[in-house]
Design an enzyme around this catalytic site. Structure first.
Site, short mmCIF file in Angstrom:
data_model
loop_
_atom_site.label_atom_id
_atom_site.label_comp_id
_atom_site.label_asym_id
_atom_site.label_seq_id
_atom_site.Cartn_x
_atom_site.Cartn_y
_atom_site.Cartn_z
N SER A 78 -6.02 9.15 3.17
CA SER A 78 -4.92 8.16 3.13
C SER A 78 -3.88 8.47 2.07
CB SER A 78 -5.50 6.75 2.90
OG SER A 78 -6.37 6.42 3.95
N ASP A 87 -9.45 5.48 9.88
CA ASP A 87 -9.60 5.66 8.42
C ASP A 87 -9.25 7.07 7.97
OD1 ASP A 87 -10.67 3.05 7.89
OD2 ASP A 87 -12.60 3.75 8.64
N ASP A 108 -8.05 0.08 -2.98
CA ASP A 108 -8.74 1.21 -3.61
C ASP A 108 -8.23 1.63 -4.99
OD1 ASP A 108 -8.86 2.93 -0.43
OD2 ASP A 108 -10.13 1.32 -1.23
N ARG A 157 -1.32 8.09 -3.95
CA ARG A 157 -2.21 7.07 -3.34
C ARG A 157 -3.56 7.68 -2.94
NH1 ARG A 157 0.19 4.41 1.92
NH2 ARG A 157 -0.99 6.08 2.95
N ASP A 158 -4.60 6.81 -3.00
CA ASP A 158 -5.94 7.20 -2.53
C ASP A 158 -6.42 8.43 -3.31
OD1 ASP A 158 -7.49 7.99 0.67
OD2 ASP A 158 -8.10 6.59 -0.90
N TYR A 176 0.83 -1.21 0.00
CA TYR A 176 0.00 0.00 0.00
C TYR A 176 0.86 1.25 0.00
CZ TYR A 176 -3.98 3.01 1.40
OH TYR A 176 -4.97 3.98 1.47
O1 RCB Z 1 -28.12 2.64 -9.31
N1 RCB Z 1 -27.01 2.42 -9.90
O2 RCB Z 1 -26.91 1.61 -10.86
C1 RCB Z 1 -25.84 3.06 -9.42
C2 RCB Z 1 -24.68 3.02 -10.19
C3 RCB Z 1 -23.52 3.65 -9.75
C4 RCB Z 1 -23.56 4.34 -8.55
O3 RCB Z 1 -22.46 5.03 -8.17
C5 RCB Z 1 -21.60 4.33 -7.32
O4 RCB Z 1 -21.95 4.69 -5.97
C6 RCB Z 1 -21.09 4.05 -5.00
C7 RCB Z 1 -21.58 4.41 -3.61
O5 RCB Z 1 -22.83 3.78 -3.40
C8 RCB Z 1 -19.64 4.49 -5.21
O6 RCB Z 1 -18.85 3.69 -4.35
C9 RCB Z 1 -18.03 4.39 -3.42
O7 RCB Z 1 -16.89 4.91 -4.11
C10 RCB Z 1 -15.96 5.56 -3.23
C11 RCB Z 1 -14.81 6.09 -4.06
O8 RCB Z 1 -15.34 7.00 -5.00
C12 RCB Z 1 -15.43 4.58 -2.18
O9 RCB Z 1 -14.62 5.35 -1.30
C13 RCB Z 1 -13.39 4.74 -0.93
O10 RCB Z 1 -13.71 3.80 0.11
C14 RCB Z 1 -12.53 3.11 0.58
C15 RCB Z 1 -12.97 2.09 1.61
O11 RCB Z 1 -13.98 1.26 1.01
C16 RCB Z 1 -11.54 4.11 1.19
O12 RCB Z 1 -10.37 3.44 1.63
C17 RCB Z 1 -11.17 5.16 0.14
O13 RCB Z 1 -10.35 6.14 0.73
C18 RCB Z 1 -12.45 5.82 -0.40
O14 RCB Z 1 -12.14 6.71 -1.45
C19 RCB Z 1 -16.59 3.97 -1.40
O15 RCB Z 1 -16.10 2.94 -0.54
C20 RCB Z 1 -17.58 3.36 -2.38
O16 RCB Z 1 -18.74 2.91 -1.67
C21 RCB Z 1 -19.18 4.20 -6.62
O17 RCB Z 1 -17.89 4.78 -6.81
C22 RCB Z 1 -20.17 4.81 -7.62
O18 RCB Z 1 -19.83 4.38 -8.93
C23 RCB Z 1 -24.69 4.36 -7.74
C24 RCB Z 1 -25.85 3.73 -8.19
MG MG Z 2 -8.05 4.66 3.58
#
Ligand code: RCB
Ligand code: MG
Length: 362
Positions: A99, A317, A139, A92-93, A87
């Site tokens: 992060s 986090d 990620d 990153r991130d 990592y």
């Molecule tokens: O109805 N539909 O069909 C439909 C289609 C698409 C939809 O859109 C989707 O919605 C999702 C959320 O529901 C989004 O998911 C979130 O994306 C974030 C990054 O952008 C993540 O964040 C990371 O999390 C990590 C830890 O897990 C951290 O370490 C890290 O630092 C942190 O950045 C979230 O977890 C993750 O839950 C999707 O991108 C998005 O495409 C929605 C509906």
């Molecule tokens: Mg993180």
């Protein structure tokens, strides 16, 4: 060794307990006065977690753990494996702030990253009798699927891919079993994201030379989703892939048909309690989370090698301090436990709740 053992790399191995996390847990328990909670907290030091190599300075520690595992193997006659997280990608991130890492692409970051991988490899090379299992870059590839609209992610794309392929090749040559991070059901499990995700993972697998030691993908790293449930969390509304097993079961054939016979490991370290999020995208220090299903090979699916604890529960986090450089708004949301320290540092109140709300109970 050029060919991996057939089947589940966890089969027949003792998992080495990270002294780093054990020390954190022992110190945390010492700070708990309630005798019942204290006793429960101490049990956590005996549950295997992954050790995160989030800065190059930590790479020399890997040799210490491998030597210790090697010694334990000799005295017990058992086979040991050590679980690590790679990592340290530059930039990153890229879609978040909490992060962000030590290397930047602008400042020779990709070469620094290769040096970091080489240091890990040099330690691993010294202990051929200890099996190593690596989760590759939480990620990063998931961000390549959904966040190419984020400038920093767009700018990081080639470095992420080149860095990931370098790491996979280098570690595979040493017989390390690796799993690429694949986000989670609430990220890449949404139907519009599923095929693009499969395309990317299969491409990386191919570009890395289809190494047989690249065992598959890791899901739900540092997230809170159920492995399998009969009552979907309300935040999953609208997605047929409302738990990790459904995400995996729909992703696996897409990978297989593209030449990547992926198996999976699933993080359940903070998944003990469901219905604790306002939105599925809430990822930062989600309040009232509990330790989840203990690591086990009894996964109920031939696709899933093991339930594992990848994010060490209690390590933060991200900071809730709005004036901090790495403050990310997600850590200030209603779902987020506040006040919170910087990412990766110990979050005592959060750890105590993970113990309190553990399911199964500690
Ligand atoms: O109805 N539909 O069909 C439909 C289609 C698409 C939809 O859109 C989707 O919605 C999702 C959320 O529901 C989004 O998911 C979130 O994306 C974030 C990054 O952008 C993540 O964040 C990371 O999390 C990590 C830890 O897990 C951290 O370490 C890290 O630092 C942190 O950045 C979230 O977890 C993750 O839950 C999707 O991108 C998005 O495409 C929605 C509906
Ligand atoms: Mg993180």
């Amino acid at each position: 060794t050029s060919t991996p053992a057939a089947g589940n790399p966890y089969d027949g191995y003792e998992i080495y307990l990270s002294p780093y996390y054990a020390d954190e847990v022992i110190a945390a328990a010492a700070a708990i006065t309630d005798p019942t909670l204290k006793a429960k907290a101490l049990k956590v030091k005996d549950i295997p977690t992954f050790t995160w190599f989030d800065v190059v300075a930590k790479t020399s520690q890997l040799g210490t753990y491998l030597a210790d595992a090697d010694a334990k193997a000799k005295t017990t006659g058992k086979k040991y494996l050590v679980q690590i997280v790679v990592y340290d990608l530059p930039d990153r991130d890229c879609a978040a702030l909490a992060s962000n890492g030590e290397f930047t692409i602008a400042n020779n970051g990709l070469n620094n990253y290769k040096g970091y991988v080489d240091k890990l490899a040099a330690e691993i090379k010294k202990f051929p009798n200890v099996r190593v299992i690596a989760v590759i870059e939480p990620d990063s590839l998931a961000n390549m699927v959904t966040n190419m609209g984020v400038t920093k992610c767009q700018g990081a794309a080639s470095a992420y891919k080149e860095g990931t392929i370098y790491a996979v090749k280098k570690l595979s040559e040493l017989g390390v079993y690796s799993y690429l991070d694949a986000g989670h059901a609430g990220w890449l499990g949404w139907l519009p994201n599923l095929t693009p995700a499969a395309e990317l993972f299969a491409q990386i697998y191919k570009d890395a030379g289809s190494p047989p030691f690249l065992r598959g993908l890791a899901t739900d790293v540092a997230n809170y989703n159920a492995y399998t449930t009969t009552s979907p969390d309300p935040v999953t509304q609208g997605s047929p892939n409302y738990d990790e097993l459904k995400y995996i079961t729909s992703l696996a054939p897409e990978l297989q048909s593209r030449g990547f016979p992926a198996h999976f490991i699933v993080d359940q370290g903070r998944s003990g309690v469901q219905n604790i999020r306002k939105e599925w995208g809430d990822w930062c220090n989600v309040k009232n989370a509990g330790f989840g299903t203990r690591p086990t090979l009894n996964t109920g699916s031939s696709l899933v090698d093991s339930i594992v604890w990848i994010k060490p529960g209690g390590e933060c986090d991200g900071t809730s301090n709005t004036s901090a450089v790495r403050y990310d708004g997600h850590c200030g949301k209603e779902s987020a436990h506040k006040p919170a320290p910087e990412a990766g540092t110990w979050f005592q109140a959060y750890f105590e709740n993970l113990v309190k709300y553990a399911n199964p109970a500690l």
